[in-house]
Design an enzyme around this catalytic site. Structure first.
Site, PDB file in Angstrom:
ATOM      1  N   THR A  10       0.823  -1.212   0.000  1.00 24.76           N
ATOM      2  CA  THR A  10       0.000   0.000   0.000  1.00 24.76           C
ATOM      3  C   THR A  10       0.854   1.258   0.000  1.00 24.76           C
ATOM      4  O   THR A  10       0.664   2.162  -0.825  1.00 24.76           O
ATOM      5  CB  THR A  10      -0.933  -0.004   1.218  1.00 24.76           C
ATOM      6  N   VAL A 127       4.864   7.960  12.261  1.00 23.86           N
ATOM      7  CA  VAL A 127       3.876   8.364  13.273  1.00 23.86           C
ATOM      8  C   VAL A 127       2.864   9.293  12.619  1.00 23.86           C
ATOM      9  O   VAL A 127       3.233  10.302  12.025  1.00 23.86           O
ATOM     10  CB  VAL A 127       4.533   9.101  14.455  1.00 23.86           C
ATOM     11  N   GLU A 185      -7.034  -5.145   9.992  1.00 24.06           N
ATOM     12  CA  GLU A 185      -6.533  -6.367   9.367  1.00 24.06           C
ATOM     13  C   GLU A 185      -7.393  -7.562   9.789  1.00 24.06           C
ATOM     14  O   GLU A 185      -8.170  -7.495  10.743  1.00 24.06           O
ATOM     15  CB  GLU A 185      -5.086  -6.616   9.799  1.00 24.06           C
ATOM     16  N   LYS A 200       4.481   3.948  18.251  1.00 29.76           N
ATOM     17  CA  LYS A 200       4.486   5.381  17.942  1.00 29.76           C
ATOM     18  C   LYS A 200       4.822   6.212  19.169  1.00 29.76           C
ATOM     19  O   LYS A 200       5.506   7.234  19.060  1.00 29.76           O
ATOM     20  CB  LYS A 200       3.126   5.770  17.348  1.00 29.76           C
TER      21      LYS A 200
END
Length: 405
Positions: A10, A127, A185, A200
């Site tokens: 992606t 992030v 997912e 993050k």
């Protein structure tokens, strides 16, 4: 300038698309020099892709091409991304990445290697996707002592919680909808258990305070215990539940950092952040609270941040940016349960009189259909360990932190 892309999922495919579709604006940013994709590394075959001639399965095609000066890593995971990135930096090539897991685990080593070899390792997209936060944290807050950071850092969990709050949808129903829409997912563990947000938090904490924070140092709790009953109780006091990463500065040698569901009251900038959007609130001693908001994921938002880093690296091929942090320590991240005082939302099988004997100052909550043997309340400020001592012997159903952001 020739560049390469590692990983054509992606984000990687988005990077190639953004480079090609934004040729004019990129040229303006690089003083007329275009980024030319010379190689795309991926083990899969893409015979019908218009860039089929650029694909390779051999990492050495990128490593040994002396004309390639900047490489985008969009592979995900720690290995082989770490090994490839290390070799590229040692070969004098700058690397940019969207790989939060790699930066959280190995960032201090990769930044040190980049410095040793006079190149750059940049990770704006790691992030907040397309939200600019890494550069502002590094540059725009340079005149501030950062006191704390609180962020909605995961779009999947924020979407689920929004559906529970706005549409009275159960957790399972909201998760299923998130999967159907492509926000979650098939295995949503990393999102709903808070691991994605934890990585993050590590990056933000490392950048904000200058010492590396590892994921195993950050206490992490997901949203799987949140129910519609909790949502209903808090709605009565204009509160909403968000999965927050929170970081607190204590002193030069200690910080506290954790990920957990948190109650945010209406009026906070974080309370109105819904669906898959992210927001990061930074509190500086001079500037006060500053909030960064936008799409925290997605093909083009994330790719735009990657390409911005590629442009930055292309502009700094003759010199490196002063950027990064040093190694941390095992005791650098304090146990927040002992040292951070906050209010808490508690739901328990208990009557109000039993609660009042244990707490000096509580605010009782109510909801439609409330069971007669169930009590919900918000405490005054205390540490979590103090709270749990007060609740010994009580049949607790749920505890949620209350934030002051």
């Amino acid at each position: 300038m020739k560049v390469a892309v590692m990983g054509y999922g992606t984000v990687g495919s988005g990077v190639v698309e953004v480079i090609e579709s934004h040729e004019k604006v990129i040229k303006k940013r690089t003083d007329g020099e275009m980024l030319e994709v010379a190689h795309i590394l991926d083990l899969r075959d893409f015979p019908d892709d218009p860039h089929a001639a650029l694909f390779t399965k051999d990492f050495n095609d990128i490593l040994k091409d002396e004309e390639v000066k900047v490489v985008a890593e969009a592979m995900g995971g720690v290995n082989p991304a770490y090994d490839f990135t290390m070799q590229l930096l040692q070969a004098g090539k700058s690397v940019v990445t969207s790989n939060k897991e790699l930066v959280a685990q190995k960032g201090v080593e990769l930044l040190a290697t980049a410095k040793e070899n006079g190149v750059n390792y940049l990770f704006e997209a790691s992030v907040g996707g397309g939200i600019p936060i890494i550069r502002p944290m590094d540059q725009c807050f340079a005149a501030n002592n950062i006191e704390g950071v609180a962020g909605i850092l995961n779009g999947t969990t924020n979407f689920i919680l929004t559906k529970m709050i706005e549409e009275d949808m159960s957790f399972d129903e909201a998760l299923r909808l998130a999967q159907e829409n492509g926000y979650a997912e098939k295995d949503p563990t990393a999102d709903i258990e808070g691991f994605d947000a934890c990585r993050k938090v590590c990056i933000l904490a490392s950048l904000a305070f200058g010492k590396h924070v590892y994921p195993n140092q950050v206490a992490t709790e997901g949203i799987t215990n949140i129910t519609l009953a909790d949502v209903a109780y808090l709605a009565g006091v204009h509160g909403v539940i968000k999965l927050l990463g929170q970081i607190f500065y204590m002193n030069e040698n200690r910080i506290a950092a954790f990920v957990s569901p948190a109650v945010v009251f209406r009026g906070s900038q974080l309370a109105s952040v819904n669906d898959v959007f992210n927001a990061i609130l930074v509190r500086g001693d001079a500037v006060g609270d500053v909030c960064f908001y936008g799409r925290g994921a997605g093909k083009l938002p994330t790719a735009s941040a990657v390409v911005a880093d590629m442009v930055d690296a292309a502009k700094h091929t003759e010199r490196r940016k002063i950027f990064g942090w040093s190694e941390g320590a095992e005791d650098y991240v304090a146990d927040y349960r002992d040292c951070i005082e906050m209010q808490f939302y508690v739901r328990a099988k208990a009557d109000q009189q039993a609660v009042q004997t244990r707490f000096h100052d509580v605010k009782f909550l109510s909801r439609r259909g409330q069971p007669s043997d169930e009590t919900a309340f918000i405490t005054d400020a205390m540490t979590e360990n103090t709270l749990r001592k007060k609740l010994e012997g009580v049949d607790v159903i749920n505890i949620i932190k209350v934030t002051n952001y």
